[in-house]
Design an enzyme around this catalytic site. Structure first.
Site, PDB file in Angstrom:
ATOM      1  N   ARG A 181       0.854  -1.186   0.000  1.00 27.79           N
ATOM      2  CA  ARG A 181       0.000   0.000   0.000  1.00 27.79           C
ATOM      3  C   ARG A 181       0.890   1.236   0.000  1.00 27.79           C
ATOM      4  O   ARG A 181       1.585   1.522   0.978  1.00 27.79           O
ATOM      5  CB  ARG A 181      -0.945  -0.003   1.211  1.00 27.79           C
ATOM      6  CG  ARG A 181      -1.991  -1.102   1.155  1.00 27.79           C
ATOM      7  CD  ARG A 181      -2.839  -0.971  -0.088  1.00 27.79           C
ATOM      8  NE  ARG A 181      -4.035  -1.804  -0.015  1.00 27.79           N
ATOM      9  CZ  ARG A 181      -4.891  -1.900  -0.995  1.00 27.79           C
ATOM     10  NH1 ARG A 181      -4.692  -1.247  -2.131  1.00 27.79           N
ATOM     11  NH2 ARG A 181      -5.948  -2.662  -0.881  1.00 27.79           N
ATOM     12  N   ALA A 216     -10.752  -6.953  -1.570  1.00 26.18           N
ATOM     13  CA  ALA A 216     -11.690  -5.855  -1.827  1.00 26.18           C
ATOM     14  C   ALA A 216     -11.339  -5.191  -3.145  1.00 26.18           C
ATOM     15  O   ALA A 216     -10.232  -5.357  -3.656  1.00 26.18           O
ATOM     16  CB  ALA A 216     -11.631  -4.834  -0.697  1.00 26.18           C
ATOM     17  N   GLU A 273     -14.190  -9.596  -7.297  1.00 21.06           N
ATOM     18  CA  GLU A 273     -12.953  -9.350  -6.561  1.00 21.06           C
ATOM     19  C   GLU A 273     -12.478 -10.594  -5.811  1.00 21.06           C
ATOM     20  O   GLU A 273     -11.273 -10.839  -5.711  1.00 21.06           O
ATOM     21  CB  GLU A 273     -13.127  -8.177  -5.594  1.00 21.06           C
ATOM     22  CG  GLU A 273     -13.273  -6.842  -6.289  1.00 21.06           C
ATOM     23  CD  GLU A 273     -12.037  -6.396  -7.063  1.00 21.06           C
ATOM     24  OE1 GLU A 273     -10.911  -6.778  -6.683  1.00 21.06           O
ATOM     25  OE2 GLU A 273     -12.193  -5.670  -8.057  1.00 21.06           O
ATOM     26  N   GLU A 286      -8.767 -11.771  -6.826  1.00 18.31           N
ATOM     27  CA  GLU A 286      -7.687 -11.651  -5.853  1.00 18.31           C
ATOM     28  C   GLU A 286      -7.291 -12.968  -5.199  1.00 18.31           C
ATOM     29  O   GLU A 286      -6.126 -13.143  -4.843  1.00 18.31           O
ATOM     30  CB  GLU A 286      -8.047 -10.616  -4.786  1.00 18.31           C
ATOM     31  CG  GLU A 286      -8.128  -9.215  -5.354  1.00 18.31           C
ATOM     32  CD  GLU A 286      -8.212  -8.131  -4.296  1.00 18.31           C
ATOM     33  OE1 GLU A 286      -8.193  -8.444  -3.081  1.00 18.31           O
ATOM     34  OE2 GLU A 286      -8.293  -6.950  -4.690  1.00 18.31           O
ATOM     35  N   GLU A 302     -16.413   7.420   0.522  1.00 13.78           N
ATOM     36  CA  GLU A 302     -16.317   6.012   0.144  1.00 13.78           C
ATOM     37  C   GLU A 302     -17.256   5.141   0.971  1.00 13.78           C
ATOM     38  O   GLU A 302     -17.288   5.215   2.193  1.00 13.78           O
ATOM     39  CB  GLU A 302     -14.890   5.491   0.300  1.00 13.78           C
ATOM     40  CG  GLU A 302     -14.769   4.045  -0.143  1.00 13.78           C
ATOM     41  CD  GLU A 302     -13.369   3.471   0.017  1.00 13.78           C
ATOM     42  OE1 GLU A 302     -13.024   2.575  -0.765  1.00 13.78           O
ATOM     43  OE2 GLU A 302     -12.635   3.910   0.913  1.00 13.78           O
ATOM     44  N   GLU A 344      -3.435  -5.752 -13.830  1.00 12.23           N
ATOM     45  CA  GLU A 344      -2.067  -5.378 -14.179  1.00 12.23           C
ATOM     46  C   GLU A 344      -1.512  -4.479 -13.078  1.00 12.23           C
ATOM     47  O   GLU A 344      -2.181  -3.556 -12.613  1.00 12.23           O
ATOM     48  CB  GLU A 344      -2.054  -4.641 -15.520  1.00 12.23           C
ATOM     49  CG  GLU A 344      -0.672  -4.421 -16.063  1.00 12.23           C
ATOM     50  CD  GLU A 344      -0.686  -3.842 -17.461  1.00 12.23           C
ATOM     51  OE1 GLU A 344       0.162  -2.987 -17.724  1.00 12.23           O
ATOM     52  OE2 GLU A 344      -1.542  -4.248 -18.272  1.00 12.23           O
ATOM     53  N   GLU A 379      -0.922  -5.443 -10.082  1.00 14.73           N
ATOM     54  CA  GLU A 379      -1.396  -5.913  -8.778  1.00 14.73           C
ATOM     55  C   GLU A 379      -0.612  -7.172  -8.405  1.00 14.73           C
ATOM     56  O   GLU A 379      -0.531  -8.122  -9.172  1.00 14.73           O
ATOM     57  CB  GLU A 379      -2.898  -6.220  -8.871  1.00 14.73           C
ATOM     58  CG  GLU A 379      -3.575  -6.474  -7.564  1.00 14.73           C
ATOM     59  CD  GLU A 379      -5.090  -6.583  -7.707  1.00 14.73           C
ATOM     60  OE1 GLU A 379      -5.780  -6.072  -6.819  1.00 14.73           O
ATOM     61  OE2 GLU A 379      -5.573  -7.165  -8.698  1.00 14.73           O
TER      62      GLU A 379
END
Length: 183
Positions: free
Chosen positions: A65, A77, A94, A98, A121, A140, A142
Site C-alpha cells: 500500500r 476488496a 474481486e 484476488e 467512500e 495489471e 497488482e
C-alpha cells in the site's frame, strides 16, 4: 438539539484521478465565516469479502500500500466498475480475481464508510463460505500474496496494531460477532 446549518458555497475540482476526485469545498459556517474543506469523492464505491475456507480459516491478502509505504494484511476488496454495479457482483468478481476462489452464495455482512471526515467512500462487505477453487486474475500492476489465518490470529493482529485497515478491522469484528451470536 438542532444541528447548526452549514452551507456549501462552492466545490472546485482540484484533481481527477482513476478512482478518486479531490475537491476543495468552500463552506459557510453558522457564524457566517467561510472555510475551505477538503473533500475526496470515491467515484463508484467498493465491495469487500471475508472468505472463509472449509477449515474455518479466513483467506487474507497481503499487498503493498503506497500510502503507508508498506505491505498490509487485508480482506480482499475492490472498487465497483460503475456506480450502478451491484456490490454483490463486485464482491464476487474481486473474490475470484484476488484469491482464485469463487463462491456460489455471498452473504451480506455490513456497510461501512471508511473516512467520514473527508471522503464519501462506501464499502459493502460480504461473507463468502463454501469456496470453490478457481483461478486468480490479478489486475495489471497488482501483486498479492494469499495468507490463511484463524479468526483468533486475526483478532490478535488487530489488537497488536498489525492490522489497521478499517474495512478489515470492521469486517473481522463483525464476522466474529456473527459467530458469537450463532453459538
Amino acid at each position: 438539539m438542532s444541528q447548526p446549518l452549514l452551507k456549501r458555497i462552492k466545490r472546485v475540482l482540484e484533481h481527477e484521478g482513476t478512482i478518486l476526485n479531490i475537491y476543495s469545498d468552500y463552506m459557510e459556517l453558522p457564524d457566517g465565516k467561510v472555510e475551505k474543506w477538503d473533500y475526496v469523492e470515491h467515484r463508484n464505491g467498493a465491495a469487500a469479502i471475508v472468505p472463509v475456507l472449509p477449515d474455518g480459516r479466513i483467506l487474507m491478502v497481503r499487498q503493498y500500500r503506497n500510502a503507508l509505504e508498506r505491505f498490509t494484511l487485508e480482506i480482499p476488496a475492490g472498487a465497483r466498475d460503475s456506480k450502478t454495479e451491484p456490490t454483490i457482483e463486485c464482491a464476487a468478481r474481486e473474490l475470484e480475481e484476488e484469491t482464485g476462489y469463487r463462491c456460489e452464495q455471498l452473504e451480506f455482512l455490513l456497510s461501512l464508510r471508511t473516512t467520514v471526515a473527508f471522503c464519501n467512500e462506501l464499502v459493502d462487505v460480504y461473507l463468502a463460505r463454501n469456496l470453490v477453487p478457481s483461478k486468480q486474475h490479478l489486475d495489471e500492476g497488482e501483486f498479492i500474496d494469499l495468507e490463511p489465518h484463524t479468526l483468533d490470529e486475526l483478532c490478535d493482529l488487530i489488537y497488536q496494531g498489525v492490522i489497521q485497515d478499517g474495512k478489515t478491522v470492521a469486517a473481522i469484528m463483525a464476522y466474529k460477532n456473527k459467530l458469537e451470536i450463532l453459538d
